[in-house]
Scaffold this active site. Structure first.
Site, short mmCIF file in Angstrom:
data_model
loop_
_atom_site.label_atom_id
_atom_site.label_comp_id
_atom_site.label_asym_id
_atom_site.label_seq_id
_atom_site.Cartn_x
_atom_site.Cartn_y
_atom_site.Cartn_z
N HIS A 177 5.68 -0.48 -2.83
CA HIS A 177 5.16 0.31 -3.94
C HIS A 177 5.29 1.81 -3.70
O HIS A 177 4.67 2.61 -4.41
CB HIS A 177 3.69 -0.08 -4.23
CG HIS A 177 3.54 -1.48 -4.75
ND1 HIS A 177 2.34 -2.10 -4.90
CD2 HIS A 177 4.48 -2.37 -5.15
CE1 HIS A 177 2.53 -3.34 -5.37
NE2 HIS A 177 3.82 -3.52 -5.53
N SER A 210 -4.02 -10.33 -2.63
CA SER A 210 -4.48 -11.39 -3.53
C SER A 210 -3.31 -12.22 -4.04
O SER A 210 -3.50 -13.25 -4.68
CB SER A 210 -5.23 -10.77 -4.71
OG SER A 210 -4.40 -9.84 -5.36
N GLY A 248 -4.78 -9.45 3.50
CA GLY A 248 -5.49 -8.70 2.45
C GLY A 248 -4.75 -8.52 1.15
O GLY A 248 -4.91 -7.49 0.50
N ASN A 300 0.83 -1.21 0.00
CA ASN A 300 0.00 0.00 0.00
C ASN A 300 0.87 1.26 0.00
O ASN A 300 1.97 1.25 0.52
CB ASN A 300 -0.93 0.00 1.21
CG ASN A 300 -1.84 -1.23 1.21
OD1 ASN A 300 -2.10 -1.79 0.15
ND2 ASN A 300 -2.28 -1.64 2.37
N CYS A 343 17.34 14.83 -4.15
CA CYS A 343 16.17 14.01 -4.45
C CYS A 343 16.55 12.58 -4.85
O CYS A 343 15.68 11.74 -5.06
CB CYS A 343 15.35 14.65 -5.57
SG CYS A 343 16.26 14.76 -7.11
#
Ligand SMILES: [Zn+2]
Length: 278
Positions: free
Chosen positions: A118, A219, A217, A101, A146
């Site tokens: 991610h 898949s 949770g 997430n 950065c």
């Protein structure tokens, strides 16, 4: 909820990995890249807009789409499941959360070690045009602010990481890195992009050295992250699955708990450690 011998083994765990997917945040009302957006953006296919190619073609359009997504994410709050995961730190010496997430909710709930496979929607980084990078003759300069590849090496000596951190994902023009001038983008893994290899190594190492892994949770359809529960199983770790629907892991797991994260995790904590998540 789970067999007494499994409870006993869980209480003895020294390093626990918690691996979470979209189902973790379902009760927080988080939309995912794959969800259909509402209103203005309903006709836009995420797989068409959350890509490096789309950003190169039209940075402003892709930026605006992420602002729309971030609007919903920033209103979401951790649910009882996130709170239970954070409370595991009170019972287990070492807890590593590995999440697919991008919503920052594990950190918001208090989890201290979180590997974000991610990325994080609220963090920015430089946009690097990979095609140009590998076709150019000059060796690329890495911007120290950065960590993106700088356009030129005349870095602003006064810019620091805090200058970058102060720039947020919000409505308006696409911002630039204060040090190297590169266009900034959300620090998330877009469609067609590989996962960060260093981060993936950390996740694999955690899965392969933990005593137990709770898979919540997900898949388990996206490789290579989907191999994490099997890496733990193959090393003899206890693997508990929490999911309202059965997956390819359900038959192999040490225990498979059918239910959502927010309802099931507090019950699991209560049955194993005699505690209810606050
Ligand atoms: Zn930069």
């Amino acid at each position: 909820m789970i067999a007494p011998d499994l409870q006993e083994r869980l209480r003895a765990v020294r390093h626990l990995v918690v691996f979470t997917g979209a189902g973790m945040s379902a009760e927080s009302g988080i939309p995912t890249f794959r969800d259909r957006a509402k209103g203005l953006w309903a006709k836009v296919d995420p797989a068409e807009v959350a890509t490096p190619h789309a950003f190169k073609k039209n940075p402003q359009f892709v930026w605006d789409w992420h602002v729309h997504l971030a609007d919903a994410v920033s209103r979401a709050r951790p649910n009882e499941g996130h709170a239970a995961v954070a409370r595991l730190q009170e019972f287990v010496p070492r807890v590593t959360v590995i999440t697919q997430n991008i919503d920052n909710l594990h950190q918001a709930a208090g989890s201290r070690t979180v590997i974000e496979l991610h990325g994080n929607l609220m963090r920015l980084k430089a946009f690097v045009d990979v095609d140009e990078l590998f076709s150019g003759d000059a060796s690329p300069v890495i911007c120290r602010i950065c960590n993106g590849y700088a356009i030129d090496d005349e870095l602003d000596p006064y810019a620091g990481p805090e200058d970058l951190a102060a720039i947020e994902l919000h409505a308006g023009s696409v911002p630039h890195c204060p040090a190297c001038g590169a266009l900034l983008r959300p620090d998330v893994v877009w469609f067609g992009e590989p996962l960060d290899p260093g981060m993936l190594d950390d996740a694999f190492l955690a899965a392969e050295t933990c005593d137990a892994l709770i898979c919540i949770g997900t898949s388990l359809e996206v490789e290579p992250a989907a191999t994490l529960p099997w890496r733990a199983l193959n090393r003899g770790a206890l693997v508990i699955e929490v999911n309202p629907v059965s997956t390819q892991l359900s038959q192999s797991a040490s225990a498979s708990l059918s239910g959502g994260a927010a309802a099931t995790l507090p019950l699991l904590l209560q049955s194993v450690w005699g505690s209810v998540a606050r």
